[in-house]
Scaffold this active site. Sequence first.
Site, PDB file in Angstrom:
ATOM      1  N   LYS A  84     -21.302  -1.086   9.733  1.00 26.09           N
ATOM      2  CA  LYS A  84     -20.362  -1.358  10.831  1.00 26.09           C
ATOM      3  C   LYS A  84     -20.657  -0.451  12.029  1.00 26.09           C
ATOM      4  CE  LYS A  84     -16.146   0.521  10.217  1.00 26.09           C
ATOM      5  NZ  LYS A  84     -15.876   1.553  11.218  1.00 26.09           N
ATOM      6  N   ARG A 137       0.830  -1.202   0.000  1.00 25.34           N
ATOM      7  CA  ARG A 137       0.000   0.000   0.000  1.00 25.34           C
ATOM      8  C   ARG A 137       0.872   1.262   0.000  1.00 25.34           C
ATOM      9  NH1 ARG A 137      -5.707   0.590   3.248  1.00 25.34           N
ATOM     10  NH2 ARG A 137      -6.791   0.390   1.284  1.00 25.34           N
ATOM     11  N   CYS A 188     -18.655   2.052   6.357  1.00 26.45           N
ATOM     12  CA  CYS A 188     -18.985   2.659   7.654  1.00 26.45           C
ATOM     13  C   CYS A 188     -20.391   2.406   8.171  1.00 26.45           C
ATOM     14  CB  CYS A 188     -18.766   4.163   7.573  1.00 26.45           C
ATOM     15  SG  CYS A 188     -17.038   4.569   7.420  1.00 26.45           S
ATOM     16  N   THR A 201     -15.914  -4.868  11.870  1.00 26.85           N
ATOM     17  CA  THR A 201     -16.818  -5.592  12.780  1.00 26.85           C
ATOM     18  C   THR A 201     -16.138  -6.895  13.193  1.00 26.85           C
ATOM     19  OG1 THR A 201     -18.684  -4.637  11.607  1.00 26.85           O
ATOM     20  CG2 THR A 201     -19.147  -6.540  12.997  1.00 26.85           C
TER      21      THR A 201
HETATM   22  C1  UDX Z   1     -10.980   4.265   8.555  1.00 27.71           C
HETATM   23  C2  UDX Z   1     -11.139   4.093  10.044  1.00 27.71           C
HETATM   24  O1  UDX Z   1     -10.016   3.633  10.590  1.00 27.71           O
HETATM   25  C3  UDX Z   1     -12.380   3.342  10.383  1.00 27.71           C
HETATM   26  O2  UDX Z   1     -12.493   3.127  11.750  1.00 27.71           O
HETATM   27  C4  UDX Z   1     -13.463   4.205   9.933  1.00 27.71           C
HETATM   28  O3  UDX Z   1     -14.703   3.715  10.303  1.00 27.71           O
HETATM   29  C5  UDX Z   1     -13.385   4.359   8.439  1.00 27.71           C
HETATM   30  O4  UDX Z   1     -12.152   4.875   8.088  1.00 27.71           O
HETATM   31  P1  UDX Z   1     -10.204   3.175   6.372  1.00 27.71           P
HETATM   32  O5  UDX Z   1      -9.206   4.246   6.209  1.00 27.71           O
HETATM   33  O6  UDX Z   1     -11.385   3.161   5.459  1.00 27.71           O
HETATM   34  O7  UDX Z   1     -10.742   3.147   7.864  1.00 27.71           O
HETATM   35  O8  UDX Z   1      -9.559   1.751   6.462  1.00 27.71           O
HETATM   36  P2  UDX Z   1      -8.497   1.079   5.523  1.00 27.71           P
HETATM   37  O9  UDX Z   1      -8.568   1.657   4.157  1.00 27.71           O
HETATM   38  O10 UDX Z   1      -8.651  -0.375   5.743  1.00 27.71           O
HETATM   39  O11 UDX Z   1      -7.109   1.592   6.134  1.00 27.71           O
HETATM   40  C6  UDX Z   1      -6.555   1.190   7.329  1.00 27.71           C
HETATM   41  C7  UDX Z   1      -5.060   1.028   7.126  1.00 27.71           C
HETATM   42  O12 UDX Z   1      -4.441   0.795   8.389  1.00 27.71           O
HETATM   43  C8  UDX Z   1      -4.663  -0.146   6.224  1.00 27.71           C
HETATM   44  O13 UDX Z   1      -3.876   0.327   5.154  1.00 27.71           O
HETATM   45  C9  UDX Z   1      -3.879  -1.076   7.130  1.00 27.71           C
HETATM   46  O14 UDX Z   1      -2.810  -1.738   6.475  1.00 27.71           O
HETATM   47  C10 UDX Z   1      -3.378  -0.117   8.188  1.00 27.71           C
HETATM   48  N1  UDX Z   1      -3.060  -0.776   9.451  1.00 27.71           N
HETATM   49  C11 UDX Z   1      -3.950  -1.579  10.056  1.00 27.71           C
HETATM   50  C12 UDX Z   1      -1.797  -0.572  10.025  1.00 27.71           C
HETATM   51  O15 UDX Z   1      -0.962   0.138   9.479  1.00 27.71           O
HETATM   52  N2  UDX Z   1      -1.522  -1.177  11.213  1.00 27.71           N
HETATM   53  C13 UDX Z   1      -2.405  -1.995  11.832  1.00 27.71           C
HETATM   54  O16 UDX Z   1      -2.109  -2.537  12.888  1.00 27.71           O
HETATM   55  C14 UDX Z   1      -3.664  -2.201  11.237  1.00 27.71           C
HETATM   56  C1  UDX Z   2     -20.417   7.914   5.007  1.00 26.97           C
HETATM   57  C2  UDX Z   2     -20.777   9.278   5.615  1.00 26.97           C
HETATM   58  O1  UDX Z   2     -21.525  10.042   4.668  1.00 26.97           O
HETATM   59  C3  UDX Z   2     -19.516  10.012   6.023  1.00 26.97           C
HETATM   60  O2  UDX Z   2     -19.859  11.238   6.673  1.00 26.97           O
HETATM   61  C4  UDX Z   2     -18.714   9.129   6.967  1.00 26.97           C
HETATM   62  O3  UDX Z   2     -17.491   9.765   7.313  1.00 26.97           O
HETATM   63  C5  UDX Z   2     -18.410   7.794   6.325  1.00 26.97           C
HETATM   64  O4  UDX Z   2     -19.627   7.170   5.918  1.00 26.97           O
HETATM   65  P1  UDX Z   2     -19.572   7.085   2.646  1.00 26.97           P
HETATM   66  O5  UDX Z   2     -19.906   5.722   3.153  1.00 26.97           O
HETATM   67  O6  UDX Z   2     -18.240   7.314   2.024  1.00 26.97           O
HETATM   68  O7  UDX Z   2     -19.706   8.159   3.817  1.00 26.97           O
HETATM   69  O8  UDX Z   2     -20.657   7.501   1.544  1.00 26.97           O
HETATM   70  P2  UDX Z   2     -22.145   8.065   1.576  1.00 26.97           P
HETATM   71  O9  UDX Z   2     -22.235   9.133   0.570  1.00 26.97           O
HETATM   72  O10 UDX Z   2     -22.608   8.390   2.936  1.00 26.97           O
HETATM   73  O11 UDX Z   2     -22.979   6.830   0.998  1.00 26.97           O
HETATM   74  C6  UDX Z   2     -23.144   5.631   1.741  1.00 26.97           C
HETATM   75  C7  UDX Z   2     -24.097   4.704   1.011  1.00 26.97           C
HETATM   76  O12 UDX Z   2     -25.427   5.213   1.032  1.00 26.97           O
HETATM   77  C8  UDX Z   2     -23.762   4.503  -0.468  1.00 26.97           C
HETATM   78  O13 UDX Z   2     -23.969   3.153  -0.816  1.00 26.97           O
HETATM   79  C9  UDX Z   2     -24.748   5.385  -1.182  1.00 26.97           C
HETATM   80  O14 UDX Z   2     -25.029   4.988  -2.494  1.00 26.97           O
HETATM   81  C10 UDX Z   2     -25.968   5.235  -0.278  1.00 26.97           C
HETATM   82  N1  UDX Z   2     -26.903   6.365  -0.364  1.00 26.97           N
HETATM   83  C11 UDX Z   2     -26.521   7.622  -0.045  1.00 26.97           C
HETATM   84  C12 UDX Z   2     -28.225   6.124  -0.749  1.00 26.97           C
HETATM   85  O15 UDX Z   2     -28.613   4.988  -1.026  1.00 26.97           O
HETATM   86  N2  UDX Z   2     -29.101   7.175  -0.795  1.00 26.97           N
HETATM   87  C13 UDX Z   2     -28.740   8.458  -0.466  1.00 26.97           C
HETATM   88  O16 UDX Z   2     -29.597   9.357  -0.522  1.00 26.97           O
HETATM   89  C14 UDX Z   2     -27.405   8.688  -0.085  1.00 26.97           C
END
Ligand code: UDX
Ligand code: UDX
Length: 458
Positions: free
Chosen positions: A278, A41, A275, A93
Amino acid sequence: MNFEKNILCIGAGYVGGPTMAIIAYKCPQYRVTVVDMNSERIAEWNSDDLPVYEPGLDKIVKTVRGRNLFFNTEIEQGIKEAEIIFVSVNTPTKTFGAGAGLAADLQYWEKTARQICQCAQSPKIIVEKSTLPVRTALAMERILTSNDNGIRFDVLSNPEFLAEGTAINDLENPDRVLIGSRQTESGLKARDELVEIYANWVPIERIITSDTWSSELSKLAANAFLAQRISSINSISALCEKTDANITDVANAVGTDSRVGNRFLNVSVGFGGSCFEKDILNLVYLCQNYALHEVADYWASVVKINEYQKNRFVLNMITAMFNTLVGKKICLFGFAFKANTGDTRESPAIFIAKRLIEEKAELVVTDPKALKNARIDLNGIDSNVSYMEDPYEAAVGCHAIAILTEWDLYRNLEFEKIYRSMIKPAFIFDGRNILDHKKLFQIGFNVFPIGKPALTHF
Ligand code: UDX
Ligand code: UDX
């Protein structure tokens, strides 16, 4: 060059990468380092092919990488050098033991806290970026202070509200930045340091502060409220289909009440993303833990309606296509969980593809950004699935098209051409209600929107 602050972010994911890119971009006076245990990554972050697709991200990373933004795997070194450490590791989760299927899995979180504790040689501010159960900061403080070396740690909660696909704009112009801290002298001082960072580009009235627990809970509540709006409109869409009411008109009538507001009322095949589900399950688990069973059931129903909506979509397809999908070729337009991202985590498309495969349909998946992830998601069950970037080619010889992601690209396709290339009778199931249904019907399609009467030639 001497930088004013050394900022570290642990976790180079969807949240950590873009967030740090913006801090580095807006604050050339700070040195920002992003570390991750996943060396592939990190290599991608250092290449021209970033691991996260976000409109506008490439340009920003190109501007700041090597200037004051650095990606590497030197976690221990990074901890030693930083005064402020953002923790953005994933908190999925839990899949095992107590709370399996509901609670957040905090193993990476705790491991990171222990790593910071072991490597730190000077006082640090630790910022929770990951979404966490309420009172996790307390656990973090306890781990950090377990090493009797006298080093001071202040733990802040600073949840990220960015949405994928619009991350750059959300980070540059946030509705609000939330910072939770302990209300002690040292906690407030740490909070002010973080406020100072955001104040480089966020108007001060948009930086809101609270105690730590309220901040942690606000993130879970904010996501639960957003998801609840989608489940509310989706539940009404089922009733519209039974009564010949039109969900677009209903959503408009409801949303024009300024107390309700018109955003986030788009009916869909179901919400996805890493998100919503979860975080709601996490909230449900917390409520159960405190014996608030009615509250837990209330929020659990938001997820239940989402499952119902995804399942309903598949059942509608089966019924419409004469109660059998065996050997039928179905083209999925879109696999990402929403438009403008390649992310497929918890995408409704995964559920729908699996169900259609169970029905022994043949699938063609098309998506402008998510095919790589789609292949991973369907790995092992995709002997009857093909992947094609071009939607026109993907639709050739298909019995039906299902729109699963609201990519703009799909709104303006030449559907006459697509219709000609398909098996007749040709079906379109618009899981996002983004197409011109009357026009499609006139072309010859049998059209099944969500929450509106179907338009069929039978
Ligand atoms: C983030 C938040 O952490 C999560 O709690 C929130 O709800 C959504 O956004 P996100 O950035 O989407 O998660 O997750 P991911 O893309 O999986 O990135 C996490 C990174 O942390 C990964 O690249 C993983 O390799 C890294 N990681 C994980 C570490 O470097 N050390 C660890 O011990 C575990
Ligand atoms: C969400 C929150 O919006 C953001 O604030 C938080 O930090 C992370 O979770 P994200 O999951 O990236 O962001 O996208 P979002 O635009 O919220 O959409 C989530 C899901 O809901 C998608 O599958 C989208 O298509 C769906 N959605 C959204 C609908 O079905 N209807 C809507 O009106 C809006």
